[in-house]
Design a protein around this motif. Structure first.
Motif, PDB file in Angstrom:
ATOM      1  N   LEU A  37       0.824  -1.210   0.000  1.00 26.91           N
ATOM      2  CA  LEU A  37       0.000   0.000   0.000  1.00 26.91           C
ATOM      3  C   LEU A  37       0.858   1.260   0.000  1.00 26.91           C
ATOM      4  CD1 LEU A  37      -2.772  -1.127   2.502  1.00 26.91           C
ATOM      5  CD2 LEU A  37      -3.024  -0.751   0.041  1.00 26.91           C
ATOM      6  N   ASN A  38       1.957   1.217   0.732  1.00 30.17           N
ATOM      7  CA  ASN A  38       2.878   2.349   0.753  1.00 30.17           C
ATOM      8  C   ASN A  38       3.599   2.491  -0.594  1.00 30.17           C
ATOM      9  OD1 ASN A  38       4.325   4.516   2.078  1.00 30.17           O
ATOM     10  ND2 ASN A  38       6.088   3.146   2.021  1.00 30.17           N
ATOM     11  N   THR A  39       4.017   1.378  -1.164  1.00 31.76           N
ATOM     12  CA  THR A  39       4.742   1.397  -2.437  1.00 31.76           C
ATOM     13  C   THR A  39       3.904   1.998  -3.556  1.00 31.76           C
ATOM     14  OG1 THR A  39       6.028  -0.533  -1.794  1.00 31.76           O
ATOM     15  CG2 THR A  39       5.913  -0.057  -4.146  1.00 31.76           C
ATOM     16  N   PHE A  40       2.613   1.681  -3.570  1.00 34.76           N
ATOM     17  CA  PHE A  40       1.730   2.174  -4.624  1.00 34.76           C
ATOM     18  C   PHE A  40       0.994   3.460  -4.221  1.00 34.76           C
ATOM     19  CE2 PHE A  40       2.080  -2.420  -5.585  1.00 34.76           C
ATOM     20  CZ  PHE A  40       2.692  -2.284  -6.825  1.00 34.76           C
ATOM     21  N   ASP A  41       1.487   4.128  -3.185  1.00 30.99           N
ATOM     22  CA  ASP A  41       0.931   5.411  -2.716  1.00 30.99           C
ATOM     23  C   ASP A  41      -0.563   5.352  -2.428  1.00 30.99           C
ATOM     24  OD1 ASP A  41       3.363   6.789  -2.752  1.00 30.99           O
ATOM     25  OD2 ASP A  41       3.180   7.174  -4.905  1.00 30.99           O
ATOM     26  N   VAL A  42      -1.016   4.236  -1.886  1.00 30.48           N
ATOM     27  CA  VAL A  42      -2.419   4.094  -1.517  1.00 30.48           C
ATOM     28  C   VAL A  42      -2.624   4.492  -0.062  1.00 30.48           C
ATOM     29  CG1 VAL A  42      -4.327   2.457  -1.257  1.00 30.48           C
ATOM     30  CG2 VAL A  42      -2.768   2.264  -3.204  1.00 30.48           C
ATOM     31  N   LEU A  43      -1.684   4.061   0.799  1.00 34.66           N
ATOM     32  CA  LEU A  43      -1.809   4.333   2.229  1.00 34.66           C
ATOM     33  C   LEU A  43      -0.427   4.397   2.845  1.00 34.66           C
ATOM     34  CD1 LEU A  43      -3.563   4.442   4.882  1.00 34.66           C
ATOM     35  CD2 LEU A  43      -3.233   1.966   4.983  1.00 34.66           C
ATOM     36  N   THR A  44      -0.192   5.453   3.570  1.00 34.18           N
ATOM     37  CA  THR A  44       1.039   5.567   4.350  1.00 34.18           C
ATOM     38  C   THR A  44       0.634   5.974   5.754  1.00 34.18           C
ATOM     39  OG1 THR A  44       2.304   6.225   2.410  1.00 34.18           O
ATOM     40  CG2 THR A  44       3.279   6.695   4.553  1.00 34.18           C
TER      41      THR A  44
END
Length: 89
Positions: A37-44
């Motif tokens: 999720l972090n890698t694909f800028d969905v959730l950080t």
């Protein structure tokens, strides 16, 4: 896709290690999902790396406890057929 399938297969197979192993497999999926999720800028999440490492370490501990529990349970089974009730007398 192959990696995701491998992680899902690991989680499903971890259920064979008992409750701890099953939970460990599920937590491992959560850990890897946080990375994706972090890698694909969905959730950080705030302190994202801490959450990733916390879930990863928790998953590893639970998986190891599941393996050790399975080995302990397997050690209690008679290996030479002693205690079997289907023997012909």
């Amino acid at each position: 896709m192959v990696y995701a399938a491998a992680i899902c297969a690991m989680a499903v197979l971890a259920t064979g290690l008992g409750v701890r192993g099953g939970i460990g497999g599920a937590v491992f999926v959560v850990s890897d999902s946080l990375i994706a999720l972090n890698t694909f800028d969905v959730l950080t999440l705030p302190v994202h790396e801490v959450w990733v490492m916390a879930t990863y370490v928790a998953a590893q501990v639970l998986l190891v406890l599941g393996v050790l529990g399975r080995r302990e349970r397997a050690g209690r089974r008679p290996r030479d057929g002693a205690g079997r009730h289907d023997a012909v007398i």
